[in-house]
Design a protein around this motif. Structure first.
Motif, PDB file in Angstrom:
ATOM      1  N   VAL A 166      53.019  36.226  44.661  1.00 46.03           N
ATOM      2  CA  VAL A 166      53.405  37.270  43.718  1.00 46.03           C
ATOM      3  C   VAL A 166      54.930  37.408  43.665  1.00 46.03           C
ATOM      4  CG1 VAL A 166      53.296  39.756  43.247  1.00 46.03           C
ATOM      5  CG2 VAL A 166      51.229  38.523  43.976  1.00 46.03           C
ATOM      6  N   ALA A 217      56.286  43.997  49.969  1.00 48.05           N
ATOM      7  CA  ALA A 217      55.097  44.858  49.985  1.00 48.05           C
ATOM      8  C   ALA A 217      55.518  46.323  49.982  1.00 48.05           C
ATOM      9  CB  ALA A 217      54.239  44.572  51.209  1.00 48.05           C
ATOM     10  N   LEU A 224      52.422  46.258  45.526  1.00 53.78           N
ATOM     11  CA  LEU A 224      51.338  45.581  46.232  1.00 53.78           C
ATOM     12  C   LEU A 224      51.201  46.123  47.651  1.00 53.78           C
ATOM     13  CD1 LEU A 224      50.494  41.834  45.978  1.00 53.78           C
ATOM     14  CD2 LEU A 224      50.430  42.976  48.192  1.00 53.78           C
ATOM     15  N   THR A 225      49.992  46.554  48.000  1.00 55.55           N
ATOM     16  CA  THR A 225      49.672  47.042  49.333  1.00 55.55           C
ATOM     17  C   THR A 225      48.788  46.024  50.037  1.00 55.55           C
ATOM     18  OG1 THR A 225      49.802  49.368  48.679  1.00 55.55           O
ATOM     19  CG2 THR A 225      48.546  48.863  50.668  1.00 55.55           C
ATOM     20  N   THR A 272      55.166  44.432  40.796  1.00 56.27           N
ATOM     21  CA  THR A 272      53.824  44.805  41.242  1.00 56.27           C
ATOM     22  C   THR A 272      53.919  45.595  42.541  1.00 56.27           C
ATOM     23  OG1 THR A 272      52.726  42.905  40.231  1.00 56.27           O
ATOM     24  CG2 THR A 272      51.617  43.920  42.104  1.00 56.27           C
ATOM     25  N   ALA A 288      45.888  36.590  38.757  1.00 63.19           N
ATOM     26  CA  ALA A 288      47.141  37.295  39.006  1.00 63.19           C
ATOM     27  C   ALA A 288      48.057  37.337  37.798  1.00 63.19           C
ATOM     28  CB  ALA A 288      47.872  36.639  40.171  1.00 63.19           C
ATOM     29  N   VAL A 334      45.346  44.343  48.312  1.00 60.98           N
ATOM     30  CA  VAL A 334      44.889  43.032  48.775  1.00 60.98           C
ATOM     31  C   VAL A 334      44.235  43.223  50.138  1.00 60.98           C
ATOM     32  CG1 VAL A 334      45.554  40.695  49.426  1.00 60.98           C
ATOM     33  CG2 VAL A 334      46.712  41.826  47.524  1.00 60.98           C
ATOM     34  N   LEU A 377      51.184  37.534  48.968  1.00 60.61           N
ATOM     35  CA  LEU A 377      52.410  38.278  48.686  1.00 60.61           C
ATOM     36  C   LEU A 377      53.541  37.326  48.299  1.00 60.61           C
ATOM     37  CD1 LEU A 377      53.894  40.953  48.582  1.00 60.61           C
ATOM     38  CD2 LEU A 377      54.137  40.854  51.064  1.00 60.61           C
ATOM     39  N   THR A 387      48.339  47.006  43.119  1.00 60.65           N
ATOM     40  CA  THR A 387      47.341  46.058  43.607  1.00 60.65           C
ATOM     41  C   THR A 387      47.085  46.277  45.090  1.00 60.65           C
ATOM     42  OG1 THR A 387      48.063  44.402  41.990  1.00 60.65           O
ATOM     43  CG2 THR A 387      46.757  43.613  43.844  1.00 60.65           C
ATOM     44  N   ARG A 397      42.140  45.387  42.591  1.00 61.08           N
ATOM     45  CA  ARG A 397      41.686  45.217  43.970  1.00 61.08           C
ATOM     46  C   ARG A 397      41.226  43.775  44.185  1.00 61.08           C
ATOM     47  NH1 ARG A 397      38.295  50.965  44.771  1.00 61.08           N
ATOM     48  NH2 ARG A 397      40.107  52.307  44.283  1.00 61.08           N
ATOM     49  N   TRP A 398      41.865  43.117  45.155  1.00 56.40           N
ATOM     50  CA  TRP A 398      41.540  41.737  45.484  1.00 56.40           C
ATOM     51  C   TRP A 398      41.013  41.647  46.905  1.00 56.40           C
ATOM     52  CZ3 TRP A 398      46.931  39.570  43.704  1.00 56.40           C
ATOM     53  CH2 TRP A 398      46.983  39.567  42.300  1.00 56.40           C
TER      54      TRP A 398
END
Length: 242
Positions: free
Chosen positions: A237, A102, A78-79, A76, A184, A193, A234, A191, A169-170
């Protein structure tokens, strides 16, 4: 295990080259000598096995040998979009988020922000945090470096999402009904966050985020601090994906 260093220029070999100043300083501090092995990476996702060939007062030369394809990234992308906490806690977020995988961090300011940065001060902090991310990547074995975006206000950043590439978008909210674990699951996908500051986002800010596709999620019955909540997501995940 040979020491690892980030080089802020594309690597290609086999070739001999002079290390950039930042990497050369690290080699000199460790007092490596000609013949000492080391690992170099430029953030592209590959590593290069190398060895020191010459040490000077201001120059360190190395010979690149074999390139290794490595994959230590999360499935994933993930940002973390973090309203910056006060004091130096952002340093810890950047360090740990890099270790956990990340792909990027977006520092933000909101209505309730204690830390506010503008102009040269914001640029200097971005450069500092990028350095923290580089050091963390060197330590943890990642061949990619978490990208630190320029500081923005939450309102401006949300407006800039209009027309952006699709992403899950979370929004982290202590009042949300849906737990993270329910949402998730499934195939990995890019994604965002969004996590608020001390005191949380205002009702208007949460609504603005929801209007741009953010789904409010909660992490459990306890209220986590501003520098804990994004890392908890994070970490969850990362543990799910190895």
């Amino acid at each position: 295990m040979p020491p690892r260093f980030f080089v802020d220029t594309p690597l290609a070999g086999p070739a001999e080259l002079s290390l950039p100043a930042s990497a050369a300083r690290h080699v000199q501090v460790l007092r490596l000598q000609p013949g000492s092995p080391l690992t170099l990476f430029d953030g592209s996702g590959d590593e290069w096995q190398a060895e020191v060939t010459a040490m000077g007062r201001s120059e360190v030369r190395v010979q690149l040998h074999a390139r290794q394809l490595v994959n230590r990234e999360l499935a994933t992308a993930l940002t973390l979009c973090v309203v910056m906490p006060a004091n130096d806690r952002m340093d810890g977020i950047v360090e740990k988020a890099t270790e956990l995988g990340a792909v990027a961090i977006q520092p933000l300011m909101s209505e309730r922000s204690v830390l506010r940065l503008q102009g040269d001060r914001a640029q200097k902090k971005q450069v500092h945090w990028q350095g923290v991310a580089i050091a963390a990547a060197e330590q943890c074995g990642r061949a990619c470096v978490t990208q630190i975006h320029p500081v923005q206000t939450l309102a401006a950043w949300l407006s800039g999402l209009d027309g952006a590439a699709p992403a899950r978008r979370w929004l982290l909210s202590p009042t949300a009904a849906r737990p993270l674990a329910e949402r998730a699951a499934g195939e990995p996908q890019p994604t965002l966050v969004l996590s608020g500051p001390e005191g949380g986002l205002s009702a208007a800010e949460e609504q603005a985020a929801r209007e741009r596709g953010f789904e409010a999620l909660q992490l459990g019955p306890r209220i986590l601090r501003a520098d804990t909540a994004p890392l908890a997501v994070l970490g969850w995940v990362a543990l799910q994906q190895g």
